[in-house]
Design a protein around this motif. Structure first.
Motif, PDB file in Angstrom:
ATOM      1  N   ARG A 144     -14.194  -0.717  -6.333  1.00 14.94           N
ATOM      2  CA  ARG A 144     -14.036  -2.140  -6.076  1.00 14.94           C
ATOM      3  C   ARG A 144     -13.249  -2.372  -4.789  1.00 14.94           C
ATOM      4  NH1 ARG A 144     -11.797  -4.715 -11.560  1.00 14.94           N
ATOM      5  NH2 ARG A 144     -11.974  -6.588 -10.298  1.00 14.94           N
ATOM      6  N   THR A 145     -13.555  -3.463  -4.144  1.00 17.13           N
ATOM      7  CA  THR A 145     -12.795  -3.840  -2.962  1.00 17.13           C
ATOM      8  C   THR A 145     -11.398  -4.294  -3.372  1.00 17.13           C
ATOM      9  OG1 THR A 145     -13.692  -6.078  -3.123  1.00 17.13           O
ATOM     10  CG2 THR A 145     -14.848  -4.533  -1.681  1.00 17.13           C
ATOM     11  N   ASN A 146     -10.467  -4.166  -2.446  1.00 18.28           N
ATOM     12  CA  ASN A 146      -9.137  -4.714  -2.718  1.00 18.28           C
ATOM     13  C   ASN A 146      -8.598  -5.383  -1.463  1.00 18.28           C
ATOM     14  OD1 ASN A 146      -7.118  -2.611  -1.413  1.00 18.28           O
ATOM     15  ND2 ASN A 146      -8.724  -1.461  -2.423  1.00 18.28           N
ATOM     16  N   TYR A 147      -7.757  -6.380  -1.684  1.00 18.41           N
ATOM     17  CA  TYR A 147      -7.272  -7.241  -0.612  1.00 18.41           C
ATOM     18  C   TYR A 147      -5.764  -7.432  -0.707  1.00 18.41           C
ATOM     19  CZ  TYR A 147     -12.181  -8.577  -0.191  1.00 18.41           C
ATOM     20  OH  TYR A 147     -13.548  -8.569  -0.027  1.00 18.41           O
ATOM     21  N   ALA A 148      -5.157  -7.656   0.443  1.00 15.17           N
ATOM     22  CA  ALA A 148      -3.765  -8.096   0.454  1.00 15.17           C
ATOM     23  C   ALA A 148      -3.696  -9.480  -0.175  1.00 15.17           C
ATOM     24  CB  ALA A 148      -3.244  -8.138   1.881  1.00 15.17           C
ATOM     25  N   ASP A 149      -2.620  -9.745  -0.873  1.00 12.47           N
ATOM     26  CA  ASP A 149      -2.476 -11.046  -1.528  1.00 12.47           C
ATOM     27  C   ASP A 149      -2.600 -12.193  -0.533  1.00 12.47           C
ATOM     28  OD1 ASP A 149       0.035 -10.001  -3.980  1.00 12.47           O
ATOM     29  OD2 ASP A 149      -2.160  -9.883  -3.998  1.00 12.47           O
ATOM     30  N   SER A 150      -2.135 -11.974   0.684  1.00 10.69           N
ATOM     31  CA  SER A 150      -2.111 -13.045   1.680  1.00 10.69           C
ATOM     32  C   SER A 150      -3.497 -13.460   2.162  1.00 10.69           C
ATOM     33  CB  SER A 150      -1.272 -12.612   2.883  1.00 10.69           C
ATOM     34  OG  SER A 150      -1.793 -11.430   3.460  1.00 10.69           O
ATOM     35  N   VAL A 151      -4.519 -12.646   1.900  1.00  9.56           N
ATOM     36  CA  VAL A 151      -5.861 -12.972   2.387  1.00  9.56           C
ATOM     37  C   VAL A 151      -6.868 -13.173   1.261  1.00  9.56           C
ATOM     38  CG1 VAL A 151      -5.393 -11.654   4.490  1.00  9.56           C
ATOM     39  CG2 VAL A 151      -6.727 -10.612   2.645  1.00  9.56           C
ATOM     40  N   LYS A 152      -6.451 -12.962   0.025  1.00  4.14           N
ATOM     41  CA  LYS A 152      -7.378 -13.127  -1.103  1.00  4.14           C
ATOM     42  C   LYS A 152      -7.967 -14.528  -1.126  1.00  4.14           C
ATOM     43  CE  LYS A 152      -5.541  -9.693  -4.313  1.00  4.14           C
ATOM     44  NZ  LYS A 152      -4.786  -9.456  -5.581  1.00  4.14           N
ATOM     45  N   GLY A 153      -9.284 -14.583  -1.313  1.00  4.47           N
ATOM     46  CA  GLY A 153      -9.964 -15.865  -1.345  1.00  4.47           C
ATOM     47  C   GLY A 153     -10.365 -16.384   0.020  1.00  4.47           C
ATOM     48  N   ARG A 154      -9.868 -15.761   1.075  1.00  3.04           N
ATOM     49  CA  ARG A 154     -10.203 -16.198   2.438  1.00  3.04           C
ATOM     50  C   ARG A 154     -10.990 -15.138   3.214  1.00  3.04           C
ATOM     51  NH1 ARG A 154      -6.280 -17.073   6.069  1.00  3.04           N
ATOM     52  NH2 ARG A 154      -4.814 -15.562   5.163  1.00  3.04           N
ATOM     53  N   PHE A 155     -10.673 -13.885   2.998  1.00  5.96           N
ATOM     54  CA  PHE A 155     -11.320 -12.784   3.711  1.00  5.96           C
ATOM     55  C   PHE A 155     -12.252 -12.027   2.776  1.00  5.96           C
ATOM     56  CE2 PHE A 155      -7.790 -11.878   7.110  1.00  5.96           C
ATOM     57  CZ  PHE A 155      -7.778 -13.227   7.441  1.00  5.96           C
ATOM     58  N   THR A 156     -13.334 -11.493   3.348  1.00  7.47           N
ATOM     59  CA  THR A 156     -14.265 -10.673   2.585  1.00  7.47           C
ATOM     60  C   THR A 156     -14.635  -9.440   3.393  1.00  7.47           C
ATOM     61  OG1 THR A 156     -15.199 -12.648   1.525  1.00  7.47           O
ATOM     62  CG2 THR A 156     -16.480 -10.608   1.404  1.00  7.47           C
ATOM     63  N   ILE A 157     -14.465  -8.280   2.782  1.00  7.70           N
ATOM     64  CA  ILE A 157     -14.880  -7.029   3.421  1.00  7.70           C
ATOM     65  C   ILE A 157     -16.229  -6.626   2.855  1.00  7.70           C
ATOM     66  CG2 ILE A 157     -13.669  -5.564   1.731  1.00  7.70           C
ATOM     67  CD1 ILE A 157     -13.042  -3.639   4.064  1.00  7.70           C
ATOM     68  N   SER A 158     -17.085  -6.105   3.733  1.00  3.70           N
ATOM     69  CA  SER A 158     -18.401  -5.663   3.289  1.00  3.70           C
ATOM     70  C   SER A 158     -18.847  -4.501   4.161  1.00  3.70           C
ATOM     71  CB  SER A 158     -19.416  -6.807   3.359  1.00  3.70           C
ATOM     72  OG  SER A 158     -19.562  -7.257   4.692  1.00  3.70           O
ATOM     73  N   ARG A 159     -19.913  -3.851   3.734  1.00  2.00           N
ATOM     74  CA  ARG A 159     -20.406  -2.696   4.483  1.00  2.00           C
ATOM     75  C   ARG A 159     -21.929  -2.733   4.544  1.00  2.00           C
ATOM     76  NH1 ARG A 159     -17.875   2.133   1.458  1.00  2.00           N
ATOM     77  NH2 ARG A 159     -19.405   3.426   2.549  1.00  2.00           N
TER      78      ARG A 159
END
Length: 116
Positions: free
Chosen positions: A56-71
């Motif tokens: 699963r992807t994981n995010y810093a709390d400060s960017v959750k809901g705003r940033f999306t990582i994909s490949r």
């Protein structure tokens, strides 16, 4: 050793969007995980988002809901879609690859500036 080339940085107004790209010189299937980090002036480099090869992807709390990582495995490219950007997102963004044997490789970074 893999080479990573970031692109897509620039100047954007608060609330705007940018998409960063990280092109790898070899198949990203070879790596345990790919990630985006950032370093603001005077601060330590921090993890923004990571995408493991099979987890699963994981995010810093400060960017959750705003940033999306994909490949895109066919293009050997990892993306970071950044929405609702804030001035505190201003930093140099680095792409990182983590190999199964523990080797870590960094790109040269791309600057993101969020300012009106």
């Amino acid at each position: 050793q893999v080479q990573l080339v970031e692109s897509g940085g620039g100047l954007v107004q608060p609330g705007g969007s940018l998409r960063l790209s990280c092109a790898a010189s070899e198949s990203i299937f070879n790596f345990y995980a790919m990630g985006w980090y950032r370093q603001a002036q005077g601060k330590q480099r921090e993890l923004v988002a990571a995408i493991p090869s099979g987890g699963r992807t994981n995010y810093a709390d400060s960017v959750k809901g705003r940033f999306t990582i994909s490949r895109d495995n066919a293009k050997n490219t990892v993306y970071l879609q950044m929405n609702s950007l804030k001035p505190e997102d201003t930093a140099v963004y680095y792409c990182n690859s983590a190999s199964w044997d523990g080797m870590s490789t960094w790109g040269k970074g791309t600057l993101v500036t969020v300012s009106s």
